[in-house]
Structure formats: structure tokens, C-alpha cells
Design a protein around this motif. Structure first.
Motif, short mmCIF file in Angstrom:
data_model
loop_
_atom_site.label_atom_id
_atom_site.label_comp_id
_atom_site.label_asym_id
_atom_site.label_seq_id
_atom_site.Cartn_x
_atom_site.Cartn_y
_atom_site.Cartn_z
N MET A 1 24.78 -37.46 -72.26
CA MET A 1 26.18 -37.45 -72.69
C MET A 1 27.09 -37.26 -71.47
O MET A 1 26.79 -36.49 -70.58
CB MET A 1 26.39 -36.31 -73.69
N THR A 2 28.18 -38.02 -71.47
CA THR A 2 29.12 -37.93 -70.37
C THR A 2 29.98 -36.68 -70.52
O THR A 2 30.68 -36.53 -71.51
CB THR A 2 30.08 -39.13 -70.37
N VAL A 3 29.92 -35.79 -69.59
CA VAL A 3 30.81 -34.64 -69.60
C VAL A 3 31.69 -34.74 -68.36
O VAL A 3 31.23 -34.63 -67.24
CB VAL A 3 30.03 -33.31 -69.58
N SER A 4 32.98 -35.03 -68.59
CA SER A 4 33.88 -35.25 -67.47
C SER A 4 34.22 -33.93 -66.83
O SER A 4 34.37 -32.91 -67.50
CB SER A 4 35.16 -35.92 -67.95
N ALA A 6 36.68 -31.41 -65.70
CA ALA A 6 37.99 -31.20 -66.34
C ALA A 6 39.15 -31.52 -65.41
O ALA A 6 40.20 -32.00 -65.84
CB ALA A 6 38.11 -29.75 -66.82
N ALA A 7 38.98 -31.32 -64.12
CA ALA A 7 40.13 -31.40 -63.22
C ALA A 7 40.44 -32.81 -62.73
O ALA A 7 41.52 -33.07 -62.25
CB ALA A 7 39.90 -30.50 -62.02
N GLY A 8 39.50 -33.74 -62.85
CA GLY A 8 39.74 -35.04 -62.23
C GLY A 8 39.42 -36.17 -63.15
O GLY A 8 39.32 -36.01 -64.36
N THR A 9 39.25 -37.35 -62.59
CA THR A 9 38.87 -38.49 -63.40
C THR A 9 37.39 -38.41 -63.67
O THR A 9 36.86 -39.14 -64.48
CB THR A 9 39.18 -39.80 -62.67
N VAL A 12 33.89 -40.68 -65.42
CA VAL A 12 34.21 -41.73 -66.40
C VAL A 12 34.73 -42.99 -65.72
O VAL A 12 34.22 -44.09 -65.93
CB VAL A 12 35.24 -41.22 -67.44
N LEU A 13 35.77 -42.84 -64.88
CA LEU A 13 36.36 -44.00 -64.23
C LEU A 13 35.34 -44.68 -63.32
O LEU A 13 35.19 -45.90 -63.33
CB LEU A 13 37.61 -43.60 -63.45
N ALA A 16 32.90 -46.58 -65.41
CA ALA A 16 33.50 -47.79 -66.00
C ALA A 16 33.60 -48.89 -64.93
O ALA A 16 33.31 -50.05 -65.18
CB ALA A 16 34.88 -47.47 -66.57
N LEU A 17 33.99 -48.49 -63.71
CA LEU A 17 34.10 -49.47 -62.63
C LEU A 17 32.72 -49.97 -62.21
O LEU A 17 32.57 -51.12 -61.81
CB LEU A 17 34.85 -48.85 -61.44
N ALA B 6 35.14 -34.13 -74.13
CA ALA B 6 33.80 -34.04 -73.57
C ALA B 6 32.87 -35.14 -74.10
O ALA B 6 32.00 -35.62 -73.40
CB ALA B 6 33.19 -32.67 -73.87
N VAL B 12 40.74 -40.85 -69.92
CA VAL B 12 40.67 -41.27 -68.52
C VAL B 12 40.62 -42.79 -68.39
O VAL B 12 41.42 -43.39 -67.69
CB VAL B 12 39.46 -40.63 -67.81
N ARG B 48 45.71 -39.22 -59.16
CA ARG B 48 44.27 -39.02 -59.21
C ARG B 48 43.54 -40.30 -59.62
O ARG B 48 42.53 -40.67 -59.03
CB ARG B 48 43.98 -37.91 -60.23
N TRP B 56 37.37 -47.93 -55.31
CA TRP B 56 36.50 -49.01 -55.77
C TRP B 56 37.00 -50.39 -55.32
O TRP B 56 36.24 -51.33 -55.21
CB TRP B 56 36.40 -48.96 -57.30
#
Lengths: 253, 253
Positions: A1-4, A6-9, A12-13, A16-17, B6, B12, B48, B56
Motif C-alpha cells: 500500500m502506498t503511504v505518502s 505527509a510533508a511532501g509529494t 506518489v508523484l 506516477a511519473l 494514506a 498529490v 513542492r 523528472w
């Protein structure tokens, strides 16, 4: 499971890229499981990210279950000044060059330590070439690459010359000292020749394209059959085209 | 501060895509604060996300502090089958059509309830047209739009006809009943005519392009000066080109 984070991107980003970056000319259409394999991400993560990418239109899912690059991403990508912008401004002059010479015409820009072909017009009956629009190539091999490398920052030149150089033919120059001399010659003479470095039947001659401030932003070349013409004889024609492109780039859009 | 949910891609990815979507032909270069204003996101969030997008290569940051669409995104976008793929396969036939007629040639695909121009070749001395490659347009106004709408799912047709239609000229057809008749005519006759609906000096004639399974995937048109030729006389020429493009699309890549 993706757990981002909290403070940044977070991831996830980047993930995705990574999915977008998995598409290539060799892999223009992929299933969910292929994408998971190529990105080395869990299927559940890829599935979730694909939903977001498809919703926006970055990717499209066909009736066949394959994901392909979407029209919306093409629309946004077409706004890249160094890609489509350069291509559209240069195209009329490249077409003139193609019709006058009937040879292969190429336009490339540097992206880091590689080059990207922004346009390529195949001449009728001209020598076959390996390149494709949007494809990448090493900087040391081709005429356009040598021009772009000759005008790159010194640190990047040293980085490229320090790395191992793939040998394509017996004529491929792989010796850093020889290449360093060639780059100095190119800066002095204003043109580059790649003689049978990529295939044994082809030779390319390239010159730089400058922006309004005089910086080298691209290179244009003719690729001809080895032995068919004197490389030097193509230089004035190429210079005329490169100057016309530079002038077009200096015009406000 | 961005706090991702989460369990999912959270905001994002959506926000990063919103940044990419803020770029347009009218806004090809923007500063951080402009991007924050246009996306209605906090400057810190945009800052950010921009870092990730620039790293990227989706965006590039110039010495002038402006962000522009990056070469990497252009490379990936060029893999879109309905964009660059269609464009490259169709281009030789569109160029033939342009050279034979010396008129404006356009190629468009449907994207939801709008059309996107995939290629546009301006004829030498031809009537000026408003379109641009990658730009969107309403489906009811142009020849290509009417062809694409005539072959769209019925629900989408009704959605488009139920929405208000912008009037460009006194000749713009805005009445849903009249448009419904026109669409039926187009399906029967196999071509569409838009007579001075966009500008009072231009008329466009369009025909569909089919894929290997017979589905309408694009439309090709000639835009000529109103009164210069009979619309019907252009149909055989357009059909020949459209069939050639369909054949090219059916070839394996």
C-alpha cells in the motif's frame, strides 16, 4: 500500500511519473501487469495510479485492456518549446533542405548527456538511418551529437568522455583524446562530420542552431551515403538552413 | 500543507496533473506564483510539486524563472496513438491534399464533447482559419466536428445539443433540431459541410477516417473560401485521402 510522506509529494508523484516513463516506442501499449512489472511497483499501486492518470487523460485504456498514452498528454507535450515549438518553427526550412538535397535531414537537441531527435525527414532513396522522432542517442556518434557535445558545458563533456562509449562500427570513435580533438575542431570550424560511426554506409554533416542570445540550442544535419559527396560541400547549405531556423526562433511566437 | 490520504493517490497526483493542465497555447510559460494563481493551489504546494515535475523532466525551469513544458513530456506525449501516431501516418496524404488543392487541410479527433486538431496545413494564399494543432473546438461548428459528432454515441450527441452553442457568425447553426437533421444527413451522405459557421469567408467540407474495424476515429477536411468552389466537388478528393489514411492506420506499426 502506498503511504505518502505527509510533508511532501512523497512517492506518489514519482511513481506516477515512473508509469508514464515506462511507455516507449518499443512499448507504446501495456496491460496493468506489464506496467507493474516494468515499473517494479505493486499491481495495486499501479492500478490506483492508472485510475488517476486515465481520469485526467494522461493515459487511455482501450477496449483490449491495454493502456496507451492519452491525447491530453500529447496536447500538453505539444507545448514543449524545445520539442514541438522548435519542430514547428524549423520544419519549413528542413523540408526545403530535404527537397533540395533528397537526403536525410535531422534536427536534434541535447537532453542531459544524450540527444533527442526532434525531427527527421527521410530522403527519397536516401541511405537508411536508425533514428526516429523522439528517440535518444549518444552524443559522440552522430554529426548532430558531436555539435551538441562540442557546445555543452565542459563538465558534461568530461562526464561523457569518461563513460564507456558503445562501438557501432569499426569506424566508431571511442578514444577520449581523439574525441576531445574533434570537439575542439568542431568549435573552431563550426561543423561536425560523423564518418561511418553509426553504420558503415552513412556519413553525417551537422551545424549548430543558435537562439537569439547566441547559445547553441539545437543541431541540424544531412545524412548521406558514404562516398557519394564531399562532406565539406554540404556545409554552406546546412549553414543557410541553420541560420534561417535561428531567425525563426528569434521571432516572437 | 499537502497531506495525502494514506490509502490512495490522494490529492498529490490530481494536483500535479492540474499544474500540467494549466499550460496552454496562451500560457506556455509561467512563474511559480502564476501557476499557483491559475491552479488555485497554495504556493508551497505548487513549489513542492514543481520540484518533482522538473526533476523528472515533465517541466523545465528557465534562467528567467519561468516554467515551461519539458522535452521529456513531449517525448512521452509523442507516443499517443491518437495524437502523434495518427498524425505521422496521415501526414503524407494530408500533404498531397494540400499540394493538389493549395487549400487548408485539417485532421481532427473527438475528445469527449470537443474536437482536437491533430494536424493543420495552411494553404498558400488560402482563406485564414482560426485553428492550431493541439487546440480544441466545439463539435457543432466545423466540418470535422460535425462528422465526429454524427458518429459519436447518441448520449454524447444529446449532451452536446442540450448545451448552449456559441454563435460565431450569423450563419452559426445553434438550433438543436436543425443540427439533429444535419447529423442524420452526414451519416447518410458520408460528408459534412460547415458553411460560414466559424467565419463569414470560410466553408469546410469534411469526411470520416475509419480504423480497421470500421469505427470513425478521425475526420479530415478542406477549408476553402466561401463561394470559390462547390462544396460537393471536394468530396471525392477528400474521400480518396481519408481512405488512404484509413489504409495506413490498418498497417501494423
Amino acid at each position: 500500500m502506498t503511504v505518502s510522506r505527509a510533508a511532501g509529494t512523497g512517492p506518489v508523484l514519482a511513481r506516477a511519473l515512473r508509469i508514464l516513463g515506462a511507455f516507449s516506442a518499443d512499448h507504446p501499449a501495456m496491460t496493468l501487469s506489464e506496467l507493474a512489472r516494468r515499473t517494479r511497483l505493486p499491481v495495486s499501486t499501479v492500478h490506483r495510479l492508472l485510475a488517476g492518470l486515465v481520469e485526467w487523460g494522461a493515459l487511455e485504456r482501450g477496449d483490449d485492456g491495454y493502456y496507451r498514452v492519452g491525447l491530453r498528454l500529447w496536447e500538453v507535450g505539444a507545448l514543449a518549446p524545445r520539442g514541438q515549438g522548435l519542430r514547428e518553427r524549423a520544419l519549413p526550412f528542413l523540408e526545403d533542405l530535404s527537397q533540395i538535397t533528397r537526403e536525410n535531414v535531422q534536427l536534434a537537441v541535447r537532453e542531459g548527456s544524450e540527444l533527442v531527435f526532434v525531427e527527421r525527414i527521410a530522403g527519397t532513396g536516401a541511405v537508411p538511418v536508425l533514428t526516429r522522432v523522439g528517440s535518444r542517442f549518444a552524443l559522440t556518434l552522430t554529426g548532430v551529437g558531436l555539435v551538441l557535445l562540442a557546445h555543452a558545458p565542459v563538465e558534461l563533456q568530461e562526464e561523457v568522455l569518461a563513460a564507456p562509449i558503445d562501438r557501432f562500427t569499426p569506424c566508431t570513435v571511442t578514444d577520449p583524446a581523439t574525441l576531445r580533438h574533434m570537439l575542439a575542431d568542431i568549435r573552431r570550424s563550426g561543423f561536425a562530420v560523423s564518418d561511418r560511426q553509426v553504420t558503415m554506409d552513412a556519413l553525417s554533416v551537422a551545424v549548430p542552431v543558435h537562439d537569439a542570445r547566441g547559445a547553441v540550442v539545437a543541431a541540424v544535419s544531412l545524412v548521406v551515403r558514404h562516398g557519394s559527396v564531399q562532406a565539406h560541400s554540404l556545409v554552406p547549405l546546412l549553414r543557410t538552413s541553420a541560420r534561417a531556423i535561428s531567425r525563426a526562433l528569434a521571432q516572437p511566437s
